[in-house]
Design an enzyme around this catalytic site. Structure first.
Site, PDB file in Angstrom:
ATOM      1  N   VAL A 175       4.074   1.727  -0.955  1.00 49.49           N
ATOM      2  CA  VAL A 175       4.801   1.901  -2.219  1.00 49.49           C
ATOM      3  C   VAL A 175       3.863   2.476  -3.276  1.00 49.49           C
ATOM      4  CG1 VAL A 175       5.950   0.692  -4.113  1.00 49.49           C
ATOM      5  CG2 VAL A 175       6.469   0.068  -1.754  1.00 49.49           C
TER       6      VAL A 175
ATOM      7  N   LYS B 116      -1.848   8.779   6.453  1.00 51.25           N
ATOM      8  CA  LYS B 116      -1.865   7.421   6.996  1.00 51.25           C
ATOM      9  C   LYS B 116      -2.416   7.553   8.407  1.00 51.25           C
ATOM     10  CE  LYS B 116       0.185   3.072   7.545  1.00 51.25           C
ATOM     11  NZ  LYS B 116      -0.352   2.003   6.731  1.00 51.25           N
TER      12      LYS B 116
ATOM     13  N   ARG C 283       4.009  -6.407  -7.611  1.00 50.71           N
ATOM     14  CA  ARG C 283       4.671  -7.714  -7.573  1.00 50.71           C
ATOM     15  C   ARG C 283       5.527  -7.851  -6.314  1.00 50.71           C
ATOM     16  NH1 ARG C 283       6.875 -10.936 -12.847  1.00 50.71           N
ATOM     17  NH2 ARG C 283       7.165 -12.946 -11.833  1.00 50.71           N
TER      18      ARG C 283
ATOM     19  N   ALA D 252      -4.863   0.537   6.944  1.00 47.27           N
ATOM     20  CA  ALA D 252      -3.972  -0.270   7.780  1.00 47.27           C
ATOM     21  C   ALA D 252      -4.322  -1.733   7.552  1.00 47.27           C
ATOM     22  CB  ALA D 252      -4.128   0.099   9.258  1.00 47.27           C
TER      23      ALA D 252
ATOM     24  N   LYS E 195       0.822  -1.222   0.000  1.00 49.84           N
ATOM     25  CA  LYS E 195       0.000   0.000   0.000  1.00 49.84           C
ATOM     26  C   LYS E 195       0.852   1.266   0.000  1.00 49.84           C
ATOM     27  CE  LYS E 195      -2.312  -0.857   3.766  1.00 49.84           C
ATOM     28  NZ  LYS E 195      -1.645  -2.138   4.087  1.00 49.84           N
TER      29      LYS E 195
ATOM     30  N   PRO F 271       6.662  -3.739 -10.950  1.00 51.96           N
ATOM     31  CA  PRO F 271       7.487  -4.941 -10.797  1.00 51.96           C
ATOM     32  C   PRO F 271       8.127  -4.973  -9.412  1.00 51.96           C
ATOM     33  CG  PRO F 271       8.676  -3.284 -12.049  1.00 51.96           C
ATOM     34  CD  PRO F 271       7.285  -2.734 -11.828  1.00 51.96           C
TER      35      PRO F 271
END
Length: 228
Positions: free
Chosen positions: A19, A39, A179, A120, A17, A207
């Site tokens: 990234v 967040k 990924r 979260a 999440k 990726p």
């Protein structure tokens, strides 16, 4: 509230999440949009001279073009890396969707073109005996971007999460394939299956990144695909 505000939901813990959230913010910045990242709840924080700090929240704070105070980005903090409602019980604190959504609304009053609110864990992580993380975007009434951690079992996780989001009355505005397992077998077939079964656009395929920075993730995200 920002013109484009989205809740970032993962299909599981460690789906990526943060990234993806940071990548979305960087992609928005490249478009010339002002951006903001929140967040609201973070478990797994380090003690610093300035108070508890969470690495994911710091990443969002850095990636956003609008530099909010840390307490606006991450108002609810817990030191141990455990489920938030369990951490709250240990500290004799009460989590409520109303309060968390109100804190988000306060930060989102800042004018912005694009904003993300990162959840979260997964969609049904409890806040208390009656509420889950899902109640936060429901209170905010914002669409969801779903992050699918691409690994064995991801098809089931993705479809169940999308089904739950729809049942809660919210729109999946798009999804991102992240990924997390570089050795995953039949990756393309898994992406194609999820994409064919979801009623939401694929915003990008990230990726496995040796350096998962906001800028590195952003190059794989296409915000023009968002349903808004």
């Amino acid at each position: 509230m920002a013109k484009r505000t989205f809740f970032i939901a993962g299909t599981d813990t460690d789906a990526g999440k943060t990234v993806v959230s940071a990548g979305l913010l960087a992609a928005a910045n490249k478009k010339g949009w002002s951006s903001m990242g929140l967040k609201p709840i973070a478990a797994g924080c380090e003690r610093t001279d300035e108070g508890l700090r969470n690495s994911d929240a710091l990443i969002l704070q850095e990636a956003a073009s609008i530099k909010l105070h840390y307490d606006q980005v991450n108002p609810v903090t817990f030191e141990p890396p455990i489920a938030p409602h369990i951490a709250a019980i240990h500290e004799k604190r009460m989590l409520s969707a109303d309060r968390i959504a109100a804190l988000c609304k306060g930060a989102l009053m800042q004018p912005a073109d694009f904003a993300v609110v990162e959840g979260a864990g997964g969609w049904r992580v409890p806040l208390n005996q009656r509420e889950t993380v899902a109640h936060i975007p429901k209170q905010l009434n914002i669409p969801v971007i779903m992050v699918v951690g691409m690994k064995l079992g991801c098809i089931n996780h993705a479809l169940l999460t999308a089904e739950a989001i729809a049942r809660d009355g919210l729109q999946v505005a798009g999804w991102v394939a992240n990924r997390v397992d570089p050795q995953m077998d039949c990756y393309d077939e898994n992406v194609d299956t999820i994409n064919s079964m979801l009623r939401a656009p694929l915003l990008g395929e990230i990726p496995f990144l040796e350096e998962p920075t906001a800028e590195n993730a952003a190059q794989y995200i296409n915000l023009d695909q968002l349903s808004m």
